[in-house]
Design a protein around this motif. Sequence first.
Motif, PDB file in Angstrom:
ATOM      1  N   UNK A   1       0.849  -1.197   0.000  1.00  0.00           N
ATOM      2  CA  UNK A   1       0.000   0.000   0.000  1.00  0.00           C
ATOM      3  C   UNK A   1       0.887   1.251   0.000  1.00  0.00           C
ATOM      4  N   UNK A   2       1.456   1.624  -1.167  1.00  0.00           N
ATOM      5  CA  UNK A   2       2.373   2.768  -1.234  1.00  0.00           C
ATOM      6  C   UNK A   2       1.703   4.119  -0.999  1.00  0.00           C
ATOM      7  N   UNK A   3       2.460   4.995  -0.335  1.00  0.00           N
ATOM      8  CA  UNK A   3       2.124   6.411  -0.169  1.00  0.00           C
ATOM      9  C   UNK A   3       3.343   7.220  -0.586  1.00  0.00           C
ATOM     10  N   UNK A   4       3.096   8.443  -1.017  1.00  0.00           N
ATOM     11  CA  UNK A   4       4.169   9.304  -1.514  1.00  0.00           C
ATOM     12  C   UNK A   4       4.169  10.636  -0.780  1.00  0.00           C
ATOM     13  N   UNK A   5       5.365  11.253  -0.749  1.00  0.00           N
ATOM     14  CA  UNK A   5       5.524  12.574  -0.151  1.00  0.00           C
ATOM     15  C   UNK A   5       6.590  13.321  -0.940  1.00  0.00           C
ATOM     16  N   UNK A   6       6.264  14.543  -1.351  1.00  0.00           N
ATOM     17  CA  UNK A   6       7.231  15.361  -2.071  1.00  0.00           C
ATOM     18  C   UNK A   6       6.925  16.835  -1.886  1.00  0.00           C
ATOM     19  N   UNK A   7       7.967  17.639  -1.986  1.00  0.00           N
ATOM     20  CA  UNK A   7       7.819  19.092  -1.989  1.00  0.00           C
ATOM     21  C   UNK A   7       7.894  19.656  -3.393  1.00  0.00           C
ATOM     22  N   UNK A   8       8.088  18.787  -4.383  1.00  0.00           N
ATOM     23  CA  UNK A   8       8.197  19.238  -5.773  1.00  0.00           C
ATOM     24  C   UNK A   8       6.811  19.597  -6.303  1.00  0.00           C
ATOM     25  N   UNK A   9       6.646  20.825  -6.692  1.00  0.00           N
ATOM     26  CA  UNK A   9       5.337  21.326  -7.111  1.00  0.00           C
ATOM     27  C   UNK A   9       4.719  20.499  -8.245  1.00  0.00           C
ATOM     28  N   UNK A  10       5.539  20.102  -9.216  1.00  0.00           N
ATOM     29  CA  UNK A  10       5.004  19.370 -10.366  1.00  0.00           C
ATOM     30  C   UNK A  10       4.523  17.966 -10.019  1.00  0.00           C
ATOM     31  N   UNK A  11       4.908  17.462  -8.840  1.00  0.00           N
ATOM     32  CA  UNK A  11       4.476  16.135  -8.404  1.00  0.00           C
ATOM     33  C   UNK A  11       3.661  16.187  -7.113  1.00  0.00           C
ATOM     34  N   UNK A  12       3.207  17.356  -6.717  1.00  0.00           N
ATOM     35  CA  UNK A  12       2.447  17.518  -5.471  1.00  0.00           C
ATOM     36  C   UNK A  12       1.182  16.665  -5.455  1.00  0.00           C
ATOM     37  N   UNK A  13       0.637  16.339  -6.598  1.00  0.00           N
ATOM     38  CA  UNK A  13      -0.551  15.494  -6.675  1.00  0.00           C
ATOM     39  C   UNK A  13      -0.314  14.124  -6.030  1.00  0.00           C
ATOM     40  N   UNK A  14       0.952  13.682  -5.979  1.00  0.00           N
ATOM     41  CA  UNK A  14       1.262  12.398  -5.338  1.00  0.00           C
ATOM     42  C   UNK A  14       0.986  12.420  -3.839  1.00  0.00           C
ATOM     43  N   UNK A  15       1.058  13.598  -3.221  1.00  0.00           N
ATOM     44  CA  UNK A  15       0.833  13.723  -1.779  1.00  0.00           C
ATOM     45  C   UNK A  15      -0.600  13.379  -1.378  1.00  0.00           C
ATOM     46  N   UNK A  16      -1.500  13.360  -2.346  1.00  0.00           N
ATOM     47  CA  UNK A  16      -2.934  13.219  -2.055  1.00  0.00           C
ATOM     48  C   UNK A  16      -3.559  11.938  -2.592  1.00  0.00           C
ATOM     49  N   UNK A  17      -2.747  10.953  -2.965  1.00  0.00           N
ATOM     50  CA  UNK A  17      -3.312   9.726  -3.512  1.00  0.00           C
ATOM     51  C   UNK A  17      -2.959   8.518  -2.652  1.00  0.00           C
ATOM     52  N   UNK A  18      -3.749   7.474  -2.821  1.00  0.00           N
ATOM     53  CA  UNK A  18      -3.513   6.183  -2.184  1.00  0.00           C
ATOM     54  C   UNK A  18      -3.290   5.180  -3.304  1.00  0.00           C
ATOM     55  N   UNK A  19      -2.378   4.250  -3.077  1.00  0.00           N
ATOM     56  CA  UNK A  19      -2.042   3.278  -4.113  1.00  0.00           C
ATOM     57  C   UNK A  19      -2.058   1.861  -3.564  1.00  0.00           C
TER      58      UNK A  19
END
Length: 158
Positions: A121-139
């Motif tokens: 069950x991966x989760x992501x965290x980034x401060x990179x604006x172009x990938x900020x959408x990853x901060x809000x998804x569940x996989x």
Amino acid sequence: MRDVGEVRTTHLLDVVVDLNPPLDMGVGPFGRRILFGAASGSFEGPRLRGEVVPGGGDWTLFRPDRAMTVDVRLTLRTHDDALIHMSYGGRWIVPPELRTDIADPVESRRIDPARYYFRTAPLFETGAEQYAWLNDIVCVGSGYLIEGGVAYKVSQVL
């Protein structure tokens, strides 16, 4: 109960993690702990691609019932030099009739992954604006063994 519809997913990425030799920490109060350190790797999907940065790993716990608890933390570097923290827990359950072959470095890669249960069950965290959408998804991810490491197919839950 309210009908919220079926859970749907879409392909996010495939990731390959090349592993260092395992570090066996021995049997502790919860089972045998082994660190499978990430040496390198790569990832690619429709919206992002890049490399696995060395230094992460899987602090695997082999429970007394022989099930494996996955505890992974990786750093991903995208093709445009953004850093993404990827973490996931999960379970790897190998049926008794496959345990001898799965322990063999050659035979284990020949086993069809459909014959064992390896889910994360991966989760992501980034401060990179172009990938900020990853901060809000569940996989969800499905793992399988490859020569020199492990690979996952990761899907975003919609």
